[in-house]
Design a protein around this motif. Structure first.
Motif, short mmCIF file in Angstrom:
data_model
loop_
_atom_site.label_atom_id
_atom_site.label_comp_id
_atom_site.label_asym_id
_atom_site.label_seq_id
_atom_site.Cartn_x
_atom_site.Cartn_y
_atom_site.Cartn_z
N GLN A 134 0.84 -1.19 0.00
CA GLN A 134 0.00 0.00 0.00
C GLN A 134 0.87 1.25 0.00
N GLY A 135 0.46 2.23 -0.77
CA GLY A 135 1.19 3.48 -0.85
C GLY A 135 2.39 3.42 -1.79
N LYS A 136 2.68 2.29 -2.32
CA LYS A 136 3.82 2.15 -3.23
C LYS A 136 3.33 2.25 -4.67
N VAL A 137 4.19 2.78 -5.51
CA VAL A 137 3.93 2.87 -6.94
C VAL A 137 4.70 1.74 -7.61
N THR A 138 4.15 1.21 -8.68
CA THR A 138 4.84 0.14 -9.40
C THR A 138 5.65 0.73 -10.54
N PHE A 139 6.94 0.42 -10.55
CA PHE A 139 7.84 0.79 -11.64
C PHE A 139 8.21 -0.49 -12.38
N GLY A 140 8.71 -0.32 -13.59
CA GLY A 140 9.14 -1.46 -14.38
C GLY A 140 10.59 -1.83 -14.09
N LEU A 141 11.03 -2.89 -14.72
CA LEU A 141 12.41 -3.35 -14.57
C LEU A 141 13.40 -2.28 -15.02
N ASN A 142 13.01 -1.49 -16.01
CA ASN A 142 13.83 -0.38 -16.50
C ASN A 142 13.00 0.89 -16.46
N GLU A 143 13.64 1.98 -16.06
CA GLU A 143 12.98 3.29 -16.01
C GLU A 143 13.98 4.37 -16.42
N TYR A 144 13.46 5.48 -16.93
CA TYR A 144 14.32 6.63 -17.22
C TYR A 144 14.60 7.37 -15.92
N ALA A 145 15.85 7.80 -15.75
CA ALA A 145 16.24 8.54 -14.56
C ALA A 145 16.99 9.79 -14.98
N ARG A 146 16.62 10.93 -14.38
CA ARG A 146 17.35 12.18 -14.62
C ARG A 146 18.19 12.46 -13.39
N LEU A 147 19.47 12.70 -13.61
CA LEU A 147 20.42 12.96 -12.52
C LEU A 147 20.76 14.44 -12.49
N ASP A 148 21.16 14.92 -11.34
CA ASP A 148 21.48 16.34 -11.21
C ASP A 148 22.86 16.70 -11.77
N ILE A 149 23.37 15.87 -12.65
CA ILE A 149 24.61 16.18 -13.37
C ILE A 149 24.29 16.38 -14.85
N ASP A 150 23.09 16.92 -15.10
CA ASP A 150 22.63 17.23 -16.46
C ASP A 150 22.65 15.99 -17.34
N LEU A 151 21.98 14.94 -16.87
CA LEU A 151 22.01 13.68 -17.57
C LEU A 151 20.71 12.91 -17.35
N GLU A 152 20.16 12.38 -18.44
CA GLU A 152 19.03 11.45 -18.35
C GLU A 152 19.47 10.13 -18.96
N VAL A 153 19.29 9.05 -18.22
CA VAL A 153 19.75 7.73 -18.66
C VAL A 153 18.70 6.67 -18.36
N PRO A 154 18.75 5.57 -19.12
CA PRO A 154 17.92 4.43 -18.73
C PRO A 154 18.58 3.73 -17.54
N ALA A 155 17.76 3.33 -16.58
CA ALA A 155 18.27 2.67 -15.39
C ALA A 155 17.67 1.28 -15.27
N LYS A 156 18.44 0.39 -14.68
CA LYS A 156 17.93 -0.93 -14.35
C LYS A 156 17.60 -0.92 -12.87
N LEU A 157 16.38 -1.33 -12.52
CA LEU A 157 15.95 -1.42 -11.14
C LEU A 157 16.16 -2.87 -10.72
N ASP A 158 17.06 -3.06 -9.77
CA ASP A 158 17.50 -4.40 -9.42
C ASP A 158 17.30 -4.67 -7.94
#
Length: 177
Positions: A22-46
């Motif tokens: 409850q209260g959790k959101v479902t993400f997929g195995l891979n998601e896009y992540a934006r980092l504060d170093i001016d970068l957006e990358v695909p991430a693996k959620l492991d």
């Protein structure tokens, strides 16, 4: 007990476990992540990994005003030609994979510098501790392990990919300096 009551009994036994999500959101195995170093990358959620790792090269520790810092370049398709500098949060000991172990090299652990980065996935923004290592041979330059997933308060459905969509965080959380 008859066999017709068994499925009902099993279903009732599983009900307490449903409250954990409850209260959790479902993400997929891979998601896009934006980092504060001016970068957006695909991430693996492991969920099998503990920490988060970012693909970096030429990692150098140094002192700034008497405090430990780290300078590194991203090891991601020439994403950045300039170095990134961050305060060193800590040094982690990561257990080597069995196929990465050489008896002549010594310990089964490798030391990795850890920095704090703000990470946005979907509409959720968190500051994570991320260890730096060269992941250029892996498909995903960013891996987010169980500690980070817990901070995002998400569960992972491995049948989904990029279910959170592109990161939509308005701003990036400040990093500790």
């Amino acid at each position: 007990m008859t066999h017709t009551k068994l499925p009902t009994l099993l279903g009732l036994m599983l009900l307490p476990g449903l409250g954990l999500a409850q209260g959790k959101v479902t993400f997929g195995l891979n998601e896009y992540a934006r980092l504060d170093i001016d970068l957006e990358v695909p991430a693996k959620l492991d969920t099998g990994a503990v920490t988060a790792s970012l693909s970096a090269r030429d990692i150098t520790r140094f002192k700034r005003d008497g405090q430990p810092w780290v300078r590194f370049y991203l090891a991601i398709d020439n994403a950045h030609a300039h170095p990134i500098e961050r305060p060193l949060a800590r040094v982690s000991r990561i257990k080597r994979r069995a196929d990465d172990y050489d008896a002549e090299q010594g310990p089964r652990y490798t030391a990795r510098p850890v920095v704090e980065l703000s990470v946005c996935m979907g509409d959720r923004l968190r500051t994570l501790q991320v260890n730096l290592t060269n992941r250029s041979t892996f498909q995903y330059p960013l891996l987010i392990g169980a500690e980070g997933l817990e901070q995002f308060n998400v569960v992972v459905d491995p049948s989904l990919r990029y279910s959170a969509g592109k990161p939509t965080c308005a701003t990036v959380a400040p990093t500790a300096e």
